[in-house]
Design a protein around this motif. Structure first.
Motif, PDB file in Angstrom:
ATOM      1  N   ILE A   1       0.309   6.570  -5.390  1.00 60.88           N
ATOM      2  CA  ILE A   1      -1.913   7.170  -4.623  1.00 60.88           C
ATOM      3  C   ILE A   1      -1.711   5.600  -3.754  1.00 60.88           C
ATOM      4  CG2 ILE A   1      -3.787   6.538  -5.573  1.00 60.88           C
ATOM      5  CD1 ILE A   1      -2.693   7.988  -8.094  1.00 60.88           C
ATOM      6  N   SER A   2      -1.718   4.509  -4.315  1.00 63.72           N
ATOM      7  CA  SER A   2      -1.887   3.373  -3.141  1.00 63.72           C
ATOM      8  C   SER A   2      -1.859   3.430  -1.512  1.00 63.72           C
ATOM      9  CB  SER A   2      -1.496   1.560  -3.865  1.00 63.72           C
ATOM     10  OG  SER A   2      -2.600   1.676  -4.390  1.00 63.72           O
ATOM     11  N   GLU A   3      -0.213   3.850  -2.210  1.00 65.76           N
ATOM     12  CA  GLU A   3       0.923   3.920  -0.097  1.00 65.76           C
ATOM     13  C   GLU A   3      -0.109   5.451   0.567  1.00 65.76           C
ATOM     14  OE1 GLU A   3       4.793   3.944  -1.305  1.00 65.76           O
ATOM     15  OE2 GLU A   3       4.543   2.066  -1.790  1.00 65.76           O
ATOM     16  N   SER A   4      -0.461   6.116  -0.999  1.00 60.85           N
ATOM     17  CA  SER A   4      -0.489   7.781  -0.215  1.00 60.85           C
ATOM     18  C   SER A   4      -2.102   6.779   0.985  1.00 60.85           C
ATOM     19  CB  SER A   4      -1.430   8.531  -1.115  1.00 60.85           C
ATOM     20  OG  SER A   4       0.472   9.045  -1.343  1.00 60.85           O
ATOM     21  N   LEU A   5      -3.230   6.445   0.365  1.00 56.85           N
ATOM     22  CA  LEU A   5      -4.779   5.974   0.895  1.00 56.85           C
ATOM     23  C   LEU A   5      -4.468   5.257   1.897  1.00 56.85           C
ATOM     24  CD1 LEU A   5      -6.449   5.609  -2.682  1.00 56.85           C
ATOM     25  CD2 LEU A   5      -6.691   7.187  -1.108  1.00 56.85           C
ATOM     26  N   ARG A   6      -3.437   4.387   1.893  1.00 58.83           N
ATOM     27  CA  ARG A   6      -3.311   3.623   2.973  1.00 58.83           C
ATOM     28  C   ARG A   6      -2.840   4.343   4.251  1.00 58.83           C
ATOM     29  NH1 ARG A   6      -0.490  -0.076  -0.782  1.00 58.83           N
ATOM     30  NH2 ARG A   6      -2.652  -1.803  -1.652  1.00 58.83           N
ATOM     31  N   ARG A   7      -1.745   5.334   4.277  1.00 58.99           N
ATOM     32  CA  ARG A   7      -1.608   6.234   4.741  1.00 58.99           C
ATOM     33  C   ARG A   7      -2.570   6.942   5.670  1.00 58.99           C
ATOM     34  NH1 ARG A   7       2.912   6.043   1.708  1.00 58.99           N
ATOM     35  NH2 ARG A   7       2.181   8.508   1.183  1.00 58.99           N
ATOM     36  N   ALA A   8      -3.806   7.071   4.751  1.00 58.99           N
ATOM     37  CA  ALA A   8      -4.845   7.972   5.557  1.00 58.99           C
ATOM     38  C   ALA A   8      -5.832   7.157   5.584  1.00 58.99           C
ATOM     39  CB  ALA A   8      -5.288   8.703   3.637  1.00 58.99           C
ATOM     40  N   GLY A   9      -5.153   6.054   5.956  1.00 56.29           N
ATOM     41  CA  GLY A   9      -6.637   5.317   6.741  1.00 56.29           C
ATOM     42  C   GLY A   9      -7.398   3.750   5.845  1.00 56.29           C
ATOM     43  N   GLN A  10      -6.918   3.518   4.757  1.00 54.95           N
ATOM     44  CA  GLN A  10      -7.659   2.836   3.951  1.00 54.95           C
ATOM     45  C   GLN A  10      -6.709   1.554   3.747  1.00 54.95           C
ATOM     46  OE1 GLN A  10     -10.804   4.143   2.619  1.00 54.95           O
ATOM     47  NE2 GLN A  10     -10.329   6.220   3.659  1.00 54.95           N
ATOM     48  N   GLU A  11      -6.968   0.591   4.834  1.00 56.81           N
ATOM     49  CA  GLU A  11      -6.661  -0.530   5.385  1.00 56.81           C
ATOM     50  C   GLU A  11      -7.131  -1.440   3.502  1.00 56.81           C
ATOM     51  OE1 GLU A  11      -7.673  -0.879   9.018  1.00 56.81           O
ATOM     52  OE2 GLU A  11      -6.454   0.864   9.733  1.00 56.81           O
ATOM     53  N   ASN A  12      -7.711  -1.270   3.512  1.00 56.76           N
ATOM     54  CA  ASN A  12      -8.944  -2.020   2.398  1.00 56.76           C
ATOM     55  C   ASN A  12      -8.277  -2.830   1.308  1.00 56.76           C
ATOM     56  OD1 ASN A  12     -10.276  -3.704   4.746  1.00 56.76           O
ATOM     57  ND2 ASN A  12     -11.889  -2.078   4.638  1.00 56.76           N
ATOM     58  N   LEU A  13      -7.940  -1.035   0.621  1.00 50.30           N
ATOM     59  CA  LEU A  13      -7.529  -1.592  -0.737  1.00 50.30           C
ATOM     60  C   LEU A  13      -6.400  -2.479  -0.981  1.00 50.30           C
ATOM     61  CD1 LEU A  13      -7.681   0.200  -3.151  1.00 50.30           C
ATOM     62  CD2 LEU A  13      -5.563   1.649  -1.880  1.00 50.30           C
ATOM     63  N   LYS A  14      -6.831  -2.968  -1.432  1.00 45.09           N
ATOM     64  CA  LYS A  14      -5.488  -3.778  -2.305  1.00 45.09           C
ATOM     65  C   LYS A  14      -4.311  -4.151  -3.351  1.00 45.09           C
ATOM     66  CE  LYS A  14      -4.643  -9.079  -3.620  1.00 45.09           C
ATOM     67  NZ  LYS A  14      -6.008 -10.653  -4.029  1.00 45.09           N
ATOM     68  N   ASN A  15      -5.545  -3.170  -4.457  1.00 46.40           N
ATOM     69  CA  ASN A  15      -4.614  -2.824  -5.275  1.00 46.40           C
ATOM     70  C   ASN A  15      -5.135  -1.383  -6.151  1.00 46.40           C
ATOM     71  OD1 ASN A  15      -1.976  -3.178  -7.309  1.00 46.40           O
ATOM     72  ND2 ASN A  15      -3.227  -4.412  -8.516  1.00 46.40           N
ATOM     73  N   LEU A  16      -4.177  -0.834  -6.215  1.00 40.07           N
ATOM     74  CA  LEU A  16      -4.801   0.005  -7.758  1.00 40.07           C
ATOM     75  C   LEU A  16      -3.720  -0.175  -9.029  1.00 40.07           C
ATOM     76  CD1 LEU A  16      -6.051   4.008  -6.506  1.00 40.07           C
ATOM     77  CD2 LEU A  16      -4.593   3.942  -7.931  1.00 40.07           C
ATOM     78  N   LYS A  17      -4.755   0.741 -10.066  1.00 42.99           N
ATOM     79  CA  LYS A  17      -4.337   1.077 -11.282  1.00 42.99           C
ATOM     80  C   LYS A  17      -4.174   2.023 -11.645  1.00 42.99           C
ATOM     81  CE  LYS A  17      -3.887  -3.993 -12.548  1.00 42.99           C
ATOM     82  NZ  LYS A  17      -4.242  -4.828 -13.744  1.00 42.99           N
TER      83      LYS A  17
END
Length: 81
Positions: free
Chosen positions: A22-38
């Motif tokens: 999910i984290s990787e998908s969000l980063r690919r969608a432009g969410q660059e500030n996401l550090k971690n997701l559990k």
């Protein structure tokens, strides 16, 4: 009624593959500030008023049925509904 929230999460040493995906998908969608997701599971138990020790009963349900003791931890708290 007695309401208890049970949060089940992976132990720190267990790889959270779903959270990582999910984290990787969000980063690919432009969410660059996401550090971690559990990823966690949340259960809300509604217990009958006649239950003698509702918190202990909720703990027993969590230990025996909701969390895998090998790979998961859980936390319980009473919630108002």
């Amino acid at each position: 009624m007695n309401h208890y929230e049970v949060i089940v999460e992976l132990k720190p040493e267990v790889l959270d593959t779903e959270g990582r995906a999910i984290s990787e998908s969000l980063r690919r969608a432009g969410q660059e500030n996401l550090k971690n997701l559990k990823v966690t599971k949340r259960f809300v138990l509604e217990l009958d008023q006649s239950c003698q020790n509702p918190e202990q009963y909720a703990r027993e349900i969590a230990q025996e049925y909701l969390a895998n003791p090998v790979s998961e931890n859980f936390h319980i708290k009473k919630v108002e509904n």
